[in-house]
Design a protein around this motif. Structure first.
Motif: not given
Ligand SMILES: Cc1cc2nc3c(=O)[nH]c(=O)nc-3n(C[C@H](O)[C@H](O)[C@H](O)COP(=O)(O)OP(=O)(O)OC[C@H]3O[C@@H](n4cnc5c(N)ncnc54)[C@H](O)[C@@H]3O)c2cc1C
Length: 472
Positions: A160, A218, A221-222, A249, A251, A283-285
């Motif tokens: 990532r 960075h 992330p969530e 995505s 991670g 990763h992402g919301s």
């Protein structure tokens, strides 16, 4: 006689260093022993003296003393390397960076940190905890940032966030004549001049000593984690490729082969199907990941995977990733008195399944048990042997075939651990004679006396080649 050899004087250098650095320059047996090796299987060898500089200026003085007396100087970060990089094979100075441990500045708005080379990555992330930022490169061990720069480290997050090369914006380096050179800038990108930063990244202390590093940070992330078993190793690898191709995505994604899953089931708390497994972090919301989960689960099922098991609590997530971190140590513990020998090849993703399968078939006859873990999102995997001393020759043969197979598939001998002592013999077949000659030219231009970490990375040459070493 070679001019360099006539000037070489270990005793005079040691006396000068002790005189200048006092207690920070040690020849005590226990200190020398601590700097005689790393976490690799390579034979340990003591330096003649260990010096702990407190500043870039100190490093410049040490390098000048080493140069005046033509003696080797080998940087020592955390000593977590896996290719013998810190072993001072020609004796001389071990330059311990542990006191270059200042977090000089955190520029949260620019998402940049400037740190001393001796800062450990976990300490950096601890210092960043209130900023909402983190430094993602995670080589498992609590390595020093200077060591990570010098090996071109990566790890589970690289799929990532990229590897050290993508996350270092600039360096302060002491060169062979004791000059202090600053490379890079605070800008996120640059087309200005030769890229000196990336010349030093991955150079394993053979071109200069890194004293300070500008790092790209960075946002934290969530994330959501999960794992699945697969009927075949090929299915596991293909699932990763399909998930990446679908633009989802990842991670982190880690492959654990079945023999290691069996170790986990015997030793750990996680209960896994007795199959090759993938550990994922998306990763992402959370809403985003939930929306995508149906697609991810479909891809896994299409590739022969068991239903994806998401971790429901922070504790479950911690257990999953601690299990990944600890499983190789458990495998070693199951063979008392053994040590580990990891390969570190990286191949094009399209060839990964085939190369892993061939490797698994080849090592089936190994007397020493072998386990495969992989940062499969990058095409990088480690086949780790747990061997006893009398099995070294046999394991060396398997390890050599693993590298040759990877190079034949268009890959590399080392995805992240570096060349050090262990992989020098493959450099030419991977890069070709012309590229090696160019590397030698660069080495000679930057380090004409050959004092920086001699005996590493490049094939033997220059004043410290194995035939010309006159160190007792
Ligand atoms: C359990 C375990 C898991 C690991 N997993 C991974 C992984 O997933 N990915 C990965 O990339 N690595 C991994 N490693 C290997 C290791 O952590 C990395 O190679 C790390 O980058 C080494 O950092 P260090 O500070 O320990 O360097 P050291 O071992 O001290 O040194 C490594 C090399 O860098 C040179 N060096 C050190 N500091 C400097 C400096 N300031 N200037 C110039 N040269 C310097 C040394 O001379 C040596 O050649 C693992 C190691 C262990 C023990």
């Amino acid at each position: 006689m070679n001019l360099h050899l006539t000037h070489r004087n270990y005793d005079a250098a040691i006396a000068e260093l002790q005189n200048r650095f006092g207690a920070a320059a040690s020849t005590g047996a226990s200190v020398l022993d601590l700097h005689a090796g790393d976490e690799s299987h390579h034979a340990r060898q003591r330096p003649d003296i260990v010096v702990r500089p407190q500043s870039t200026q100190d490093v410049a003085e040490i390098v000048k003393i080493a140069g005046r007396h033509c003696i080797p100087i080998t940087a020592f970060g955390a000593g977590s390397g896996l290719e013998g990089g810190v072993i001072p094979v020609h004796g001389g100075i071990s330059l311990d960076t542990s006191e270059l441990n200042q977090i000089v500045e955190i520029r949260a708005d620019d998402m940049i940190a400037r740190v001393g080379a001796g800062v450990r990555r976990l300490d950096l992330n601890h210092a960043l905890r209130d900023t909402g930022l983190f430094f993602p490169v995670d080589p498992g061990a609590n390595a020093s940032i200077g060591g990570m720069v010098s090996t071109g480290a990566s790890g589970t997050n690289a799929v990532r966030y990229g590897v050290m090369r993508e996350n270092v914006l600039g360096l302060t380096v002491v060169t062979a004549n004791g000059d202090i050179v600053k490379t890079g800038s605070l800008a996120r990108k640059s087309s200005s001049g030769y890229d000196l930063t990336r010349l030093f990244v991955g150079s394993e202390g053979t071109l200069g000593i890194v004293t300070e590093v500008l790092l790209r940070l960075h946002p934290i992330p969530e994330a959501k984690s999960a794992h699945a078993g697969f009927a075949t190793l090929a299915g596991a690898v293909d699932a990763v490729t399909d998930i990446k191709r679908a633009g989802l995505s990842i991670g982190r994604v880690e492959l654990v082969d079945q023999p290691l899953v069996d170790v986990i089931n015997r030793r750990g708390q996680l209960r896994l199907a007795p199959l090759p497994a993938l550990f994922f972090e998306f990763h992402g919301s959370v809403t985003e990941i939930d929306t995508l989960s149906e697609t991810i689960e479909q891809i896994i099922s299409d590739n022969g995977g068991t239903p994806l098991r998401w971790t429901d609590t922070a504790q479950d997530t911690k257990l999953l990733w601690e299990t990944r971190r600890d499983c190789l140590a458990w495998a070693k513990a199951e063979r008392p008195g053994s040590h580990s020998w990891p390969s570190d090849v990286c191949v094009p993703i399209s060839r990964l399944a085939e190369v892993i399968l061939e490797t698994r078939q080849d090592v089936a006859s190994s007397t020493a048990p072998a386990f495969i873990v992989g940062h499969v999102g990058d095409g990088n995997f480690h086949c780790v042997f747990m061997l006893h001393e009398h099995e070294e020759t046999e394991v060396a043969d398997y390890a050599s075939r693993i590298v040759q197979r990877a190079i034949a598939a268009g890959g590399t001998a080392s995805g992240e651990h570096g060349i050090g002592l262990g992989k020098r013999q493959y450099l030419q077949s991977e890069h070709g004679a012309e590229a090696i000659a160019l590397m030698q030219t660069l080495k000679t231009a930057l380090d004409p006396l050959g004092i920086f970490n001699p005996g590493k990375v490049l094939p033997d040459a220059g004043p410290f080649s194995s035939t010309s070493s006159e160190h007792p």
